[in-house]
Design a protein around this motif. Structure first.
Motif, PDB file in Angstrom:
ATOM      1  N   SER A 219       0.817  -1.227   0.000  1.00 35.70           N
ATOM      2  CA  SER A 219       0.000   0.000   0.000  1.00 35.70           C
ATOM      3  C   SER A 219       0.843   1.265   0.000  1.00 35.70           C
ATOM      4  O   SER A 219       0.330   2.357  -0.233  1.00 35.70           O
ATOM      5  CB  SER A 219      -0.923   0.009   1.221  1.00 35.70           C
ATOM      6  N   GLN A 220       2.145   1.108   0.268  1.00 33.04           N
ATOM      7  CA  GLN A 220       3.048   2.260   0.393  1.00 33.04           C
ATOM      8  C   GLN A 220       2.536   3.232   1.455  1.00 33.04           C
ATOM      9  O   GLN A 220       2.537   4.459   1.286  1.00 33.04           O
ATOM     10  CB  GLN A 220       3.243   2.965  -0.950  1.00 33.04           C
ATOM     11  N   LYS A 221       2.130   2.674   2.578  1.00 33.06           N
ATOM     12  CA  LYS A 221       1.659   3.476   3.706  1.00 33.06           C
ATOM     13  C   LYS A 221       2.391   3.048   4.970  1.00 33.06           C
ATOM     14  O   LYS A 221       2.710   1.869   5.153  1.00 33.06           O
ATOM     15  CB  LYS A 221       0.154   3.306   3.898  1.00 33.06           C
ATOM     16  N   GLY A 222       2.651   4.045   5.839  1.00 29.20           N
ATOM     17  CA  GLY A 222       3.365   3.717   7.059  1.00 29.20           C
ATOM     18  C   GLY A 222       3.444   4.865   8.023  1.00 29.20           C
ATOM     19  O   GLY A 222       2.660   5.820   7.956  1.00 29.20           O
ATOM     20  N   VAL A 223       4.405   4.799   8.914  1.00 29.08           N
ATOM     21  CA  VAL A 223       4.544   5.736  10.024  1.00 29.08           C
ATOM     22  C   VAL A 223       5.680   6.718   9.732  1.00 29.08           C
ATOM     23  O   VAL A 223       6.812   6.309   9.445  1.00 29.08           O
ATOM     24  CB  VAL A 223       4.831   4.977  11.332  1.00 29.08           C
ATOM     25  N   PHE A 224       5.365   8.018   9.841  1.00 27.63           N
ATOM     26  CA  PHE A 224       6.346   9.070   9.574  1.00 27.63           C
ATOM     27  C   PHE A 224       6.245  10.177  10.613  1.00 27.63           C
ATOM     28  O   PHE A 224       5.166  10.424  11.163  1.00 27.63           O
ATOM     29  CB  PHE A 224       6.142   9.657   8.168  1.00 27.63           C
ATOM     30  N   THR A 225       7.355  10.851  10.841  1.00 29.26           N
ATOM     31  CA  THR A 225       7.382  11.942  11.822  1.00 29.26           C
ATOM     32  C   THR A 225       6.930  13.271  11.220  1.00 29.26           C
ATOM     33  O   THR A 225       6.557  14.186  11.938  1.00 29.26           O
ATOM     34  CB  THR A 225       8.794  12.131  12.395  1.00 29.26           C
ATOM     35  N   GLY A 226       7.037  13.381   9.897  1.00 30.58           N
ATOM     36  CA  GLY A 226       6.695  14.633   9.235  1.00 30.58           C
ATOM     37  C   GLY A 226       7.880  15.554   9.013  1.00 30.58           C
ATOM     38  O   GLY A 226       7.744  16.647   8.465  1.00 30.58           O
ATOM     39  N   GLY A 227       9.055  15.138   9.438  1.00 35.22           N
ATOM     40  CA  GLY A 227      10.260  15.946   9.251  1.00 35.22           C
ATOM     41  C   GLY A 227      11.479  15.131   9.612  1.00 35.22           C
ATOM     42  O   GLY A 227      11.385  13.937   9.910  1.00 35.22           O
ATOM     43  N   PHE A 228      12.642  15.784   9.615  1.00 36.33           N
ATOM     44  CA  PHE A 228      13.882  15.068   9.890  1.00 36.33           C
ATOM     45  C   PHE A 228      14.560  15.531  11.181  1.00 36.33           C
ATOM     46  O   PHE A 228      15.713  15.177  11.445  1.00 36.33           O
ATOM     47  CB  PHE A 228      14.849  15.239   8.715  1.00 36.33           C
ATOM     48  N   GLU A 229      13.850  16.292  11.988  1.00 35.65           N
ATOM     49  CA  GLU A 229      14.444  16.798  13.214  1.00 35.65           C
ATOM     50  C   GLU A 229      14.459  15.736  14.303  1.00 35.65           C
ATOM     51  O   GLU A 229      13.520  14.946  14.428  1.00 35.65           O
ATOM     52  CB  GLU A 229      13.684  18.035  13.726  1.00 35.65           C
ATOM     53  N   ALA A 230      15.524  15.744  15.092  1.00 36.79           N
ATOM     54  CA  ALA A 230      15.611  14.869  16.262  1.00 36.79           C
ATOM     55  C   ALA A 230      14.909  15.580  17.410  1.00 36.79           C
ATOM     56  O   ALA A 230      15.512  16.376  18.131  1.00 36.79           O
ATOM     57  CB  ALA A 230      17.069  14.579  16.608  1.00 36.79           C
ATOM     58  N   ASN A 231      13.634  15.311  17.575  1.00 34.68           N
ATOM     59  CA  ASN A 231      12.839  16.018  18.575  1.00 34.68           C
ATOM     60  C   ASN A 231      11.896  15.050  19.285  1.00 34.68           C
ATOM     61  O   ASN A 231      11.967  13.841  19.084  1.00 34.68           O
ATOM     62  CB  ASN A 231      12.055  17.166  17.925  1.00 34.68           C
ATOM     63  N   ASP A 232      11.013  15.614  20.116  1.00 37.57           N
ATOM     64  CA  ASP A 232      10.106  14.747  20.872  1.00 37.57           C
ATOM     65  C   ASP A 232       9.134  14.002  19.959  1.00 37.57           C
ATOM     66  O   ASP A 232       8.759  12.869  20.244  1.00 37.57           O
ATOM     67  CB  ASP A 232       9.324  15.566  21.901  1.00 37.57           C
ATOM     68  N   THR A 233       8.742  14.643  18.850  1.00 37.38           N
ATOM     69  CA  THR A 233       7.859  13.963  17.895  1.00 37.38           C
ATOM     70  C   THR A 233       8.528  12.708  17.367  1.00 37.38           C
ATOM     71  O   THR A 233       7.903  11.639  17.286  1.00 37.38           O
ATOM     72  CB  THR A 233       7.503  14.895  16.726  1.00 37.38           C
ATOM     73  N   ALA A 234       9.800  12.830  17.013  1.00 36.37           N
ATOM     74  CA  ALA A 234      10.535  11.670  16.507  1.00 36.37           C
ATOM     75  C   ALA A 234      10.681  10.602  17.589  1.00 36.37           C
ATOM     76  O   ALA A 234      10.554   9.399  17.310  1.00 36.37           O
ATOM     77  CB  ALA A 234      11.903  12.096  15.994  1.00 36.37           C
ATOM     78  N   LYS A 235      10.931  11.032  18.830  1.00 33.37           N
ATOM     79  CA  LYS A 235      11.079  10.050  19.912  1.00 33.37           C
ATOM     80  C   LYS A 235       9.763   9.328  20.182  1.00 33.37           C
ATOM     81  O   LYS A 235       9.742   8.104  20.371  1.00 33.37           O
ATOM     82  CB  LYS A 235      11.574  10.726  21.186  1.00 33.37           C
ATOM     83  N   GLN A 236       8.666  10.070  20.175  1.00 33.67           N
ATOM     84  CA  GLN A 236       7.363   9.440  20.421  1.00 33.67           C
ATOM     85  C   GLN A 236       6.972   8.514  19.269  1.00 33.67           C
ATOM     86  O   GLN A 236       6.326   7.480  19.472  1.00 33.67           O
ATOM     87  CB  GLN A 236       6.296  10.511  20.638  1.00 33.67           C
ATOM     88  N   THR A 237       7.364   8.901  18.055  1.00 29.22           N
ATOM     89  CA  THR A 237       7.101   8.031  16.904  1.00 29.22           C
ATOM     90  C   THR A 237       7.882   6.732  17.026  1.00 29.22           C
ATOM     91  O   THR A 237       7.351   5.642  16.778  1.00 29.22           O
ATOM     92  CB  THR A 237       7.465   8.743  15.593  1.00 29.22           C
ATOM     93  N   ALA A 238       9.147   6.848  17.415  1.00 30.14           N
ATOM     94  CA  ALA A 238       9.958   5.647  17.645  1.00 30.14           C
ATOM     95  C   ALA A 238       9.329   4.791  18.739  1.00 30.14           C
ATOM     96  O   ALA A 238       9.250   3.553  18.613  1.00 30.14           O
ATOM     97  CB  ALA A 238      11.375   6.031  18.026  1.00 30.14           C
ATOM     98  N   LYS A 239       8.866   5.435  19.795  1.00 31.66           N
ATOM     99  CA  LYS A 239       8.256   4.711  20.917  1.00 31.66           C
ATOM    100  C   LYS A 239       7.005   3.953  20.459  1.00 31.66           C
ATOM    101  O   LYS A 239       6.748   2.832  20.918  1.00 31.66           O
ATOM    102  CB  LYS A 239       7.909   5.675  22.043  1.00 31.66           C
ATOM    103  N   SER A 240       6.249   4.552  19.527  1.00 33.36           N
ATOM    104  CA  SER A 240       5.034   3.888  19.052  1.00 33.36           C
ATOM    105  C   SER A 240       5.355   2.579  18.332  1.00 33.36           C
ATOM    106  O   SER A 240       4.576   1.627  18.372  1.00 33.36           O
ATOM    107  CB  SER A 240       4.238   4.812  18.125  1.00 33.36           C
ATOM    108  N   ILE A 241       6.526   2.538  17.683  1.00 30.72           N
ATOM    109  CA  ILE A 241       6.964   1.299  17.033  1.00 30.72           C
ATOM    110  C   ILE A 241       7.511   0.329  18.080  1.00 30.72           C
ATOM    111  O   ILE A 241       7.210  -0.868  18.059  1.00 30.72           O
ATOM    112  CB  ILE A 241       8.030   1.581  15.956  1.00 30.72           C
ATOM    113  N   LEU A 242       8.295   0.845  19.013  1.00 28.48           N
ATOM    114  CA  LEU A 242       8.847  -0.012  20.059  1.00 28.48           C
ATOM    115  C   LEU A 242       7.740  -0.648  20.888  1.00 28.48           C
ATOM    116  O   LEU A 242       7.868  -1.793  21.341  1.00 28.48           O
ATOM    117  CB  LEU A 242       9.775   0.803  20.971  1.00 28.48           C
TER     118      LEU A 242
END
Length: 370
Positions: A219-242
């Motif tokens: 489907s070419q669908k998945g989980v993305f942070t919306g940017g490339f910054e190392a921030n809380d959004t990225a950490k929470q996104t990683a946590k959602s996978i973990l």
């Protein structure tokens, strides 16, 4: 993570074989004889980053490294401008034109539209762009004849990374791996496609059932942070996978790996991650303790060789495509995890690489360079 002594010994015994067999993965094509040629009169190489900046431990930093190496070899002074946001792209390109640059390297997919506009307005200048074909019209050709695309078929190396991740997770009995990206753009999703397909290859070969989370190839669908910054959004996104119970995670998108590493360490679990672009164990030793390996693309070598060729009057706008065959992409060393690898894994990876290079194993992505 409990690993038997037998597996440690077996992993160590086969590691040397992997290092030899995958040697081509660790290096891109070397510069030609033009490395000793003097630069043509007035040659001035220039480069502009995307919003990730020069210290992203990823494609921006390594593009700059390649240009710096070329400039040092040629004895010329480059002009390097960093973008803080997308609003900087057009004015930064204009500033390089005004600085009388002869070759302008744009780093990243996000600069494509502004690079095409600049190249069309300045047909006597030479351009190169990392991670984009500069084909905004989707007609199969670059939109300006004076742009050289520097592309990387990282699905091939991602496939090897996915296979290794599946083997690691199966060894632990977890059988769950995941991935997430920064932005849903081809240079990101191509890694994710290869990773997921590599996991499925492992399942097929071993009769295993390693589950994947964060990206669906079909489907070419998945989980993305919306940017490339190392921030809380990225950490929470990683946590959602973990939180899905994975013990291997692949963050794709420059500095977001830093947020993933932080999430792993805060979880208190024996989860590991894969890096992208550069060998992160070397580029950023702070994450080495949780880094299984990295899926690499040698942006530095591609930029360096392009600059050196242009300096010798041999600029060629024909797209460069990095592959396993030419060493433009690859799988990095396993470093501290080498002795802990599943028995036989390194030989299996070497065999897969040989089959991909020979064309007997087809590995591709909707985002593969055309």
């Amino acid at each position: 993570m409990t690993i038997s002594t037998t597996k440690k010994i077996a992993g160590a015994a086969t590691a040397a074989g992997l290092l030899v067999a995958l040697a081509g993965c660790g290096s891109a094509p070397t510069a030609t004889s033009t490395t000793t040629a003097p630069a043509v009169a007035g040659f001035k190489p220039c480069i502009v980053s995307d919003a990730g900046g020069w210290n992203d431990k990823s494609f921006n930093e390594y593009a700059k490294k390649g240009l710096d190496e070329a400039a040092a070899t040629l004895g010329v002074t480059p002009v390097e401008v960093q973008s803080s946001s997308a609003n900087d792209y057009a004015p930064n390109l204009e500033s390089l034109v005004a600085a009388n640059c002869t070759l302008i390297v744009s780093v990243g997919f996000n600069l494509a539209a502004d690079t095409v506009k600049s190249a069309l307005a300045n047909p006597n200048l030479q351009y190169a762009i990392v991670d984009d074909s500069a084909d905004l019209n989707n007609d199969g050709k670059t939109d300006a004849p004076n742009i050289k695309p520097l592309l990387f078929n990282t699905v091939e190396a991602g496939y090897l990374g996915g296979y290794a991740a599946a083997a690691w997770s199966a060894q632990d009995g977890v059988n769950k791996v995941g991935t997430f990206g920064g932005m849903q753009i081809p240079p990101v999703t191509i890694f994710m496609d290869g990773f997921i397909d590599g996991v499925q290859k492992y399942n097929t070969d071993k009769g295993a059932n390693v589950q994947t989370f964060g990206w669906d190839v079909a489907s070419q669908k998945g989980v993305f942070t919306g940017g490339f910054e190392a921030n809380d959004t990225a950490k929470q996104t990683a946590k959602s996978i973990l939180d899905q119970g994975v013990d291997v995670i692949l963050p794709v998108g420059g500095p977001i790996y830093q947020s993933a590493a932080q999430a792993i360490k805060e979880s208190g679990k024996n989860t590991v991650m894969l890096g992208v672009d550069s060998d992160l164990a070397v580029a950023d030793p702070s994450v080495a303790s949780v880094l299984l390996t990295s899926i690499t693309k040698h942006v530095d070598n591609a930029v360096r060789d392009t600059v050196i060729a242009a300096a010798a009057g041999k600029y060629d706008p024909t797209p460069y495509v990095g592959t396993l065959a030419n060493g433009g992409v690859g799988l990095a060393d396993f470093h501290d995890f080498t002795s802990k690898l599943p028995a036989g894994l390194t030989d299996e990876l070497a065999k897969l690489q040989s089959e991909i290079i020979a064309g007997t194993l087809t590995v591709t992505s909707p985002s593969s360079p055309k």
